[in-house]
Design an enzyme around this catalytic site. Structure first.
Site, PDB file in Angstrom:
ATOM      1  N   GLY A   1      12.828 137.082  61.534  1.00 17.61           N
ATOM      2  CA  GLY A   1      14.147 136.607  61.124  1.00 17.61           C
ATOM      3  C   GLY A   1      15.156 137.737  61.000  1.00 17.61           C
ATOM      4  N   THR A   2      14.715 138.858  60.463  1.00 21.04           N
ATOM      5  CA  THR A   2      15.634 139.981  60.247  1.00 21.04           C
ATOM      6  C   THR A   2      16.216 140.454  61.578  1.00 21.04           C
ATOM      7  OG1 THR A   2      14.383 140.625  58.286  1.00 21.04           O
ATOM      8  CG2 THR A   2      15.773 142.321  59.281  1.00 21.04           C
TER       9      THR A   2
ATOM     10  N   ASN B   1      17.507 130.624  50.306  1.00 15.76           N
ATOM     11  CA  ASN B   1      16.085 130.855  50.066  1.00 15.76           C
ATOM     12  C   ASN B   1      15.712 130.753  48.588  1.00 15.76           C
ATOM     13  OD1 ASN B   1      17.807 133.255  50.623  1.00 15.76           O
ATOM     14  ND2 ASN B   1      16.154 134.347  49.595  1.00 15.76           N
TER      15      ASN B   1
ATOM     16  N   GLN C   1      15.187 129.432  56.348  1.00 16.64           N
ATOM     17  CA  GLN C   1      14.593 128.516  55.360  1.00 16.64           C
ATOM     18  C   GLN C   1      14.772 127.053  55.752  1.00 16.64           C
ATOM     19  OE1 GLN C   1      12.604 129.276  52.994  1.00 16.64           O
ATOM     20  NE2 GLN C   1      12.907 131.483  52.906  1.00 16.64           N
TER      21      GLN C   1
ATOM     22  N   SER D   1      12.277 132.082  61.675  1.00 17.62           N
ATOM     23  CA  SER D   1      11.166 133.024  61.498  1.00 17.62           C
ATOM     24  C   SER D   1       9.853 132.259  61.420  1.00 17.62           C
ATOM     25  CB  SER D   1      11.397 133.816  60.209  1.00 17.62           C
ATOM     26  OG  SER D   1      10.313 134.677  59.970  1.00 17.62           O
TER      27      SER D   1
ATOM     28  N   HIS E   1       6.901 132.955  60.113  1.00 20.88           N
ATOM     29  CA  HIS E   1       6.021 132.942  58.926  1.00 20.88           C
ATOM     30  C   HIS E   1       6.510 132.008  57.824  1.00 20.88           C
ATOM     31  CE1 HIS E   1       7.969 135.795  55.922  1.00 20.88           C
ATOM     32  NE2 HIS E   1       8.673 136.085  56.990  1.00 20.88           N
TER      33      HIS E   1
ATOM     34  N   CYS F   1      11.632 139.859  48.613  1.00 18.04           N
ATOM     35  CA  CYS F   1      12.000 141.221  48.994  1.00 18.04           C
ATOM     36  C   CYS F   1      12.512 142.019  47.807  1.00 18.04           C
ATOM     37  CB  CYS F   1      13.071 141.196  50.073  1.00 18.04           C
ATOM     38  SG  CYS F   1      12.692 140.056  51.377  1.00 18.04           S
TER      39      CYS F   1
HETATM   40  C1  LIG Z   1      17.009 133.237  54.384  1.00 19.70           C
HETATM   41  C2  LIG Z   1      16.159 134.337  54.932  1.00 19.70           C
HETATM   42  N1  LIG Z   1      16.683 135.157  55.865  1.00 19.70           N
HETATM   43  C3  LIG Z   1      15.955 136.150  56.409  1.00 19.70           C
HETATM   44  C4  LIG Z   1      14.659 136.387  56.034  1.00 19.70           C
HETATM   45  C5  LIG Z   1      13.878 137.495  56.690  1.00 19.70           C
HETATM   46  O1  LIG Z   1      13.006 136.971  57.665  1.00 19.70           O
HETATM   47  P1  LIG Z   1      11.781 137.857  58.228  1.00 19.70           P
HETATM   48  O2  LIG Z   1      10.869 138.081  57.069  1.00 19.70           O
HETATM   49  O3  LIG Z   1      11.153 137.032  59.307  1.00 19.70           O
HETATM   50  O4  LIG Z   1      12.370 139.108  58.770  1.00 19.70           O
HETATM   51  C6  LIG Z   1      14.087 135.575  55.052  1.00 19.70           C
HETATM   52  C7  LIG Z   1      12.703 135.853  54.552  1.00 19.70           C
HETATM   53  O5  LIG Z   1      12.485 135.974  53.352  1.00 19.70           O
HETATM   54  C8  LIG Z   1      14.855 134.522  54.486  1.00 19.70           C
HETATM   55  O6  LIG Z   1      14.361 133.721  53.540  1.00 19.70           O
END
Ligand SMILES: Cc1ncc(COP(=O)(O)O)c(C=O)c1O
Length: 382
Positions: A74-75, A153, A181, A201, A203, A327
């Site tokens: 996702g990042t 999230n 999400q 994403s 996971h 995080c």
């Molecule tokens: C809303 C949101 N954006 C981005 C991310 C980051 O995704 P990834 O862990 O796949 O990089 C997350 C993960 O916690 C998320 O909840």
């Protein structure tokens, strides 16, 4: 390791990989390890698997397979959208986002501010709803990109991204949504919207970590973040993570099949849990209650406790929950989402997030309901 069987009520942090996903991935680490770029039949097996996964993800998102770009999660999907929009709009120096985004959007935009961009952060009200009153003025012909999450999230509150994307398109502005999400929890039909980019994403939908995807509207131009080999149609260089992509594909297919179950079963579990906590424990308020929310998330403020203490005691009982996003866990700063909703530091620091998935059961909810009142009472007595 906890003595009791693990109860995982932290699905917004990550999810159990579905055994069917693992099964589908395995051959791409073992006998089918070929490079999809290989011109021989062995490579074609991997290339075909990537093609199938693209179709599976496209069905979940409601778009054409050609609009799906695989990423490392996702990042990276978020970073790719932001990068492309700015590359294509060198004269536009304004960005619009919300005050409650995930750090995977917050941090890149902060870095851009340090390089001369100006970022407007649209606020939210006490329910977590986006304050859209001034949006018509905020999105203008100096704006390079609007980036607003589809679902939060921490609270699960949904933003009206389709309507906002239409406003952006009217002004010729790229619109990105972090739907990491939302995907697999609420139906998406992205190609019927004015959204230019949508991140997901694996996971978060019972797929593997380290793989994700970015929807890119085929009507908009694109500039890659990674340059090098011609993989992904030249949109992302680097040999494909074939097992991960296969896993994302199967996870997306299973998520599409389970969407109705999210709306009914998972929502019923969340509602039962939330209702029971409110009945059994005094001084509890629902953060984001009253807003349109994801079916799987509840964020509860327990008056007079510190969430950190509750998490430790829950952990001892084998129960995973969260305070703020995973995080930032371990940091004592109150959640930026809850403070943006106008809550005091105390309320923010007394809040716990419980997020459910199709792997959770009513028996697990009953078990947590047995333990939680005692934990809250003990913390209040301290
Ligand atoms: C809303 C949101 N954006 C981005 C991310 C980051 O995704 P990834 O862990 O796949 O990089 C997350 C993960 O916690 C998320 O909840």
């Amino acid at each position: 390791m906890p003595a009791d069987p693990l109860i995982d009520f932290d699905a917004n942090a990550t999810t159990r990989v579905d055994p069917r996903v693992v099964e589908a991935m395995l051959p791409f680490w073992t006998e089918n390890y070929g490079n999809p770029s290989g011109g021989y039949r062995f490579g074609k097996i991997a290339a075909n698997a990537v093609r199938k996964a693209r179709e599976q993800v496209a069905r979940l998102l409601g778009c054409e397979p050609e609009a799906v770009l695989f990423t490392s999660g996702g990042t990276e999907a978020n970073a790719t959208a932001i990068h492309s929009a700015l590359e294509l709009n060198p004269s536009r120096k304004r960005l619009v986002t919300s005050s409650v985004e995930h750090h995977a959007v917050i941090k890149p935009l902060e870095a851009l501010e340090a390089h001369g961009y100006s970022v407007t952060r649209v606020g939210v009200d006490g329910k977590g709803n986006l304050d859209t009153i001034d949006i018509d003025h905020i999105i203008n012909n100096e704006t390079a990109l609007v980036s607003l999450m589809a679902a939060n999230n921490e609270t699960g509150v949904l933003f009206p991204v389709e309507a906002l994307a239409s406003k952006a398109r009217e002004r010729g502005v790229f619109f990105h949504t972090d739907a990491i999400q939302a995907a697999g929890k609420v139906p998406l039909k992205v190609s019927e919207t004015a959204i230019s980019f949508m991140s997901i994403s694996a996971h978060k939908i019972h797929g593997p970590k380290g793989v994700g995807a970015l929807y890119i509207d085929r009507r908009v131009a694109f500039r890659p973040l990674f340059l090098g080999g011609g993989q992904e149609g030249g949109k992302r260089a680097g040999t494909e993570n074939v097992p991960g992509i296969v896993g994302l594909g199967v996870a997306a297919e299973l998520a599409a099949e389970a969407l109705e179950n999210e709306r009914t079963e998972v929502a019923a579990l969340r509602d039962f849990f939330e209702r029971s906590v409110l009945e059994r424990i005094s001084g509890v308020r629902v953060n984001g209650g009253g807003a349109c929310r994801l079916p799987n998330t509840t964020n509860l403020a327990f008056e007079g406790i510190e969430a950190e203490g509750a998490l430790i005691m829950l952990d001892r009982a084998g129960i995973c929950a969260s305070a703020g996003s995973a995080c930032t866990a371990g940091s004592l700063a109150p959640s930026h989402v809850l403070t943006a909703m106008g809550f005091s530091r105390e309320r923010a620091r007394s809040s716990l997030r419980f997020s459910f998935s199709r792997f959770n059961t009513r028996a697990e909810v009953e078990r947590v309901l047995e333990v939680l009142p005692g934990i809250v009472a003990r913390l209040r007595g301290l």
